[in-house]
Design an enzyme around this catalytic site. Structure first.
Site, short mmCIF file in Angstrom:
data_model
loop_
_atom_site.label_atom_id
_atom_site.label_comp_id
_atom_site.label_asym_id
_atom_site.label_seq_id
_atom_site.Cartn_x
_atom_site.Cartn_y
_atom_site.Cartn_z
CG HIS A 70 -0.39 -0.67 2.51
ND1 HIS A 70 -0.82 -2.21 2.64
CD2 HIS A 70 -0.03 0.00 3.32
CE1 HIS A 70 -0.46 -2.00 3.96
NE2 HIS A 70 0.32 -1.29 4.23
CG HIS A 102 4.62 5.64 5.01
ND1 HIS A 102 4.73 5.55 6.33
CD2 HIS A 102 3.32 6.32 4.81
CE1 HIS A 102 3.55 5.87 6.93
NE2 HIS A 102 2.63 6.60 6.08
CG HIS A 104 -0.08 8.48 2.16
ND1 HIS A 104 -0.92 7.42 2.38
CD2 HIS A 104 0.66 8.62 3.40
CE1 HIS A 104 -0.56 6.76 3.76
NE2 HIS A 104 0.51 7.60 4.45
CD GLU A 114 -2.84 9.18 4.31
OE1 GLU A 114 -2.34 9.03 5.38
OE2 GLU A 114 -3.75 8.32 3.84
CG HIS A 127 2.46 10.17 6.97
ND1 HIS A 127 1.29 9.26 6.48
CD2 HIS A 127 2.19 11.43 6.83
CE1 HIS A 127 0.39 10.18 6.43
NE2 HIS A 127 0.89 11.28 6.57
CB THR A 211 -4.04 7.53 7.67
OG1 THR A 211 -3.10 6.95 6.73
CG2 THR A 211 -3.73 8.88 8.27
CB THR A 212 -3.30 2.26 6.94
OG1 THR A 212 -2.44 1.82 7.87
CG2 THR A 212 -3.09 3.06 5.60
S1 B30 Z 1 0.35 6.47 8.83
O1 B30 Z 1 1.67 7.18 8.98
O2 B30 Z 1 -0.75 7.02 9.86
N1 B30 Z 1 -0.11 6.48 7.57
C1 B30 Z 1 1.22 2.23 10.27
C2 B30 Z 1 2.18 3.30 10.67
C3 B30 Z 1 1.88 4.56 10.09
C4 B30 Z 1 0.76 4.93 9.25
C5 B30 Z 1 -0.06 3.97 8.99
C6 B30 Z 1 0.23 2.72 9.55
C7 B30 Z 1 1.88 0.89 10.57
O3 B30 Z 1 2.77 0.70 11.16
N2 B30 Z 1 1.11 -0.16 10.59
C8 B30 Z 1 0.94 -1.46 10.91
C9 B30 Z 1 2.15 -2.10 10.41
N3 B30 Z 1 2.00 -2.40 9.05
C10 B30 Z 1 2.99 -2.94 8.37
C11 B30 Z 1 3.76 -1.93 7.55
O4 B30 Z 1 4.70 -2.13 7.17
O5 B30 Z 1 3.17 -0.74 6.90
C12 B30 Z 1 0.77 -3.37 8.90
C13 B30 Z 1 -0.13 -2.98 7.79
O6 B30 Z 1 -0.47 -1.78 7.47
O7 B30 Z 1 -1.06 -3.78 7.36
CU1 B30 Z 1 1.24 -1.08 6.36
ZN ZN Z 2 1.11 7.58 6.05
#
Ligand code: B30
Ligand code: ZN
Length: 274
Positions: A70, A102, A104, A114, A127, A211-212
């Site tokens: 993603h 990462h 978006h 976002e 982010h 945000t996921t």
């Molecule tokens: S964000 O910055 O709010 N977009 C995670 C960290 C930051 C944001 C969103 C998600 C996160 O660490 N999620 C859990 C871990 N992930 C594994 C991964 O490597 O990145 C599991 C997943 O979501 O399925 Cu993606």
């Molecule tokens: Zn993010």
């Protein structure tokens, strides 16, 4: 577990509006991202400059760039490495350690940030994800309010390439498919990817979520006003090179991997400066 979540660009049937059916948290009252309405933010004089440590040093280890299905995500190789990259934020001056960063983005023609400011979406958003150093693991931090701190940066298109992004942009061709990863020589530091440190004193702060899915409401958000400059062709490389998970032989470009703004509800957004 269960049906995987996705973005509308992959399949509207598992897109953001359905995430709350897969993960209850995504229907909460403190969700991210949000629109930042400049007329409604509240100046908070307690929001001083963020203290950055290790952002000015190339890490001793390697950067690992990966496609997790993603986003394009950069992770530090080994925990001892990221121990050197920290921020100190907030009134309580809590310390947070960098784990990954990462992006978006949108399409060749459309924006993909976002967060929005006064309703305006930006081409891309970075982010930098940190966890509170008082917790031992990411999952422990995710169980506590203020367990995570994410720094958000918006991009603006410039005429010239941002040469600090050359290594990452060139690495994208090695992470075309989900699960792909590539080690990049850590010849650059995080600072190089950001606006000049001198221009980071104006930011917005609010309490929000990942945000996921599972959209855990454990994030202290900081969104900086000063954009990062990047060229259109560098932005296009994200859209053209990285792909969503595919079934069979088909490949689908990774586009619009952003969640739209969520209701502010009972929250306030604070500004570090007028
Ligand atoms: S964000 O910055 O709010 N977009 C995670 C960290 C930051 C944001 C969103 C998600 C996160 O660490 N999620 C859990 C871990 N992930 C594994 C991964 O490597 O990145 C599991 C997943 O979501 O399925 Cu993606
Ligand atoms: Zn993010």
């Amino acid at each position: 577990p269960g049906v995987p979540w996705c973005y509308d660009s992959q399949d509207p049937k598992c897109g953001p509006r359905y995430w709350k059916d897969l993960a209850k948290g995504c229907g909460g009252d403190n969700q991210s991202p949000i629109n930042i309405d400049r007329r409604k933010v509240q100046r908070d004089r307690n929001l001083g400059d963020i203290l950055f440590e290790g952002y000015d040093q190339a890490p001793p280890g390697k950067w690992k760039l990966m496609n997790n299905g993603h986003t394009a995500m950069m992770r530090l190789e080994g925990e001892s490495v990221s121990e050197h990259i920290n921020i100190t934020i907030g009134i309580l001056l809590e310390k947070y350690r960098a784990l990954q960063f990462h992006f978006h983005w949108g399409t060749l023609k459309g924006n993909g940030s976002e967060h929005t400011i006064d309703g305006d979406q930006f081409p891309m958003e970075l982010h930098v994800v940190h966890m509170n150093t008082k917790y031992k693991t990411f999952s422990e931090a995710k169980g506590h309010p203020n367990g995570l701190a994410v720094l958000g940066f918006l991009y603006k298109v410039s005429d010239a390439d941002n040469s600090n992004y050359n290594t990452i942009v060139a690495g994208l061709k090695n992470i075309s498919r989900q699960g792909d990863s590539v080690d990049l020589a850590s010849t650059f530091c995080l600072n190089n990817l950001l606006p000049s440190m001198a221009n980071l004193s104006k930011y917005y702060r609010y309490q929000g979520s990942l945000t996921t899915p599972d959209c855990a409401e454990v994030v202290v958000w900081t969104l900086f006003e000063e954009p990062i400059l990047i060229s259109q062709s560098q932005l296009n490389a994200f859209v053209n090179t990285v792909h969503f998970p595919a079934t069979g032989a088909s490949l689908m470009k990774m586009t619009n991997n952003f969640r739209p703004p969520q209701p502010l509800k009972n929250r306030k957004v604070y500004a570090s400066k007028d």
